[in-house]
Motif scaffolding. Sequence first.
Motif, PDB file in Angstrom:
ATOM      1  N   GLU A 108      37.535  25.593-103.618  1.00 38.60           N
ATOM      2  CA  GLU A 108      38.547  24.562-103.765  1.00 38.60           C
ATOM      3  C   GLU A 108      39.046  24.025-102.427  1.00 38.60           C
ATOM      4  O   GLU A 108      40.217  23.688-102.275  1.00 38.60           O
ATOM      5  N   ARG A 110      38.702  20.929 -99.553  1.00 40.89           N
ATOM      6  CA  ARG A 110      38.807  19.487 -99.849  1.00 40.89           C
ATOM      7  C   ARG A 110      37.477  18.857-100.251  1.00 40.89           C
ATOM      8  O   ARG A 110      37.415  17.677-100.548  1.00 40.89           O
ATOM      9  N   LEU A 111      36.408  19.681-100.289  1.00 37.81           N
ATOM     10  CA  LEU A 111      35.110  19.161-100.723  1.00 37.81           C
ATOM     11  C   LEU A 111      34.770  19.589-102.149  1.00 37.81           C
ATOM     12  O   LEU A 111      33.645  19.431-102.597  1.00 37.81           O
ATOM     13  N   TRP A 112      35.749  20.142-102.826  1.00 37.08           N
ATOM     14  CA  TRP A 112      35.524  20.480-104.245  1.00 37.08           C
ATOM     15  C   TRP A 112      36.022  19.325-105.104  1.00 37.08           C
ATOM     16  O   TRP A 112      37.097  18.783-104.882  1.00 37.08           O
ATOM     17  N   GLU A 113      35.198  18.993-106.112  1.00 36.96           N
ATOM     18  CA  GLU A 113      35.602  17.967-107.057  1.00 36.96           C
ATOM     19  C   GLU A 113      35.391  18.566-108.438  1.00 36.96           C
ATOM     20  O   GLU A 113      34.240  18.780-108.848  1.00 36.96           O
ATOM     21  N   GLY A 114      36.492  18.897-109.093  1.00 38.43           N
ATOM     22  CA  GLY A 114      36.375  19.595-110.370  1.00 38.43           C
ATOM     23  C   GLY A 114      35.708  20.934-110.149  1.00 38.43           C
ATOM     24  O   GLY A 114      36.147  21.731-109.330  1.00 38.43           O
ATOM     25  N   LYS A 116      32.667  21.259-109.016  1.00 43.79           N
ATOM     26  CA  LYS A 116      31.519  21.086-108.118  1.00 43.79           C
ATOM     27  C   LYS A 116      31.911  21.016-106.655  1.00 43.79           C
ATOM     28  O   LYS A 116      32.817  20.291-106.270  1.00 43.79           O
ATOM     29  N   SER A 117      31.151  21.767-105.834  1.00 41.89           N
ATOM     30  CA  SER A 117      31.334  21.698-104.388  1.00 41.89           C
ATOM     31  C   SER A 117      30.344  20.693-103.825  1.00 41.89           C
ATOM     32  O   SER A 117      29.200  20.620-104.249  1.00 41.89           O
ATOM     33  N   LYS A 118      30.773  19.888-102.863  1.00 43.93           N
ATOM     34  CA  LYS A 118      29.848  18.937-102.251  1.00 43.93           C
ATOM     35  C   LYS A 118      30.106  18.854-100.749  1.00 43.93           C
ATOM     36  O   LYS A 118      31.126  19.322-100.262  1.00 43.93           O
ATOM     37  N   PHE A 127      34.501   8.750 -96.376  1.00 47.88           N
ATOM     38  CA  PHE A 127      35.230  10.017 -96.558  1.00 47.88           C
ATOM     39  C   PHE A 127      36.092  10.282 -95.329  1.00 47.88           C
ATOM     40  O   PHE A 127      35.616  10.205 -94.197  1.00 47.88           O
TER      41      PHE A 127
END
Length: 148
Positions: A108, A110-114, A116-118, A127
Amino acid sequence: MMADCILSKIAKKQIKAHIFYEDDEFISFLDINPITEGHSLLIPKKEAETIHDLDEKQQKALGTAIYNVSEILKKKYGINISILNTSGKESGQSVPYFHIHLVPRKKEDRLWEGEKSKVIYDRSSGFKRLSPSKQILEKICKELKNLR
Ligand code: 5GP
């Protein structure tokens, strides 16, 4: 031109960077606009533009250098890390000097979205990178140097 680029000047120590790792072939320092805290770049001392331009010595030393920097970052940030290289303009390489990104990660961040990690490294994506002060970079750099 490669010789005029910022990473080339950092490699020659003509421009200051927060360097916390150095061996015979490579140096590593904190990215000035990190994706996450501790985001570091690993670059060769002798200039090379992409992975395809590394000489034999650099090719052999690269794995050890990536490993050593990862171990330093692990001591401060834990085991989770994204490591990537952009070689060639179409891959998102913006500075024409070989560099590996090492980006410490945590659940979690700042690169987590829901669920999913990206990783977003392409600066043209819009970004928003972080902009830590010199004092903060200095402090992190000192800590990392002591962890070698
Ligand atoms: P690229 O976009 O080519 O994959 O990565 C270039 C990286 O160099 C970027 O992450 C950018 O923030 C970093 N960078 C650019 N200029 C400087 C600088 O002057 N100092 C430091 N430490 N990093 C820089």
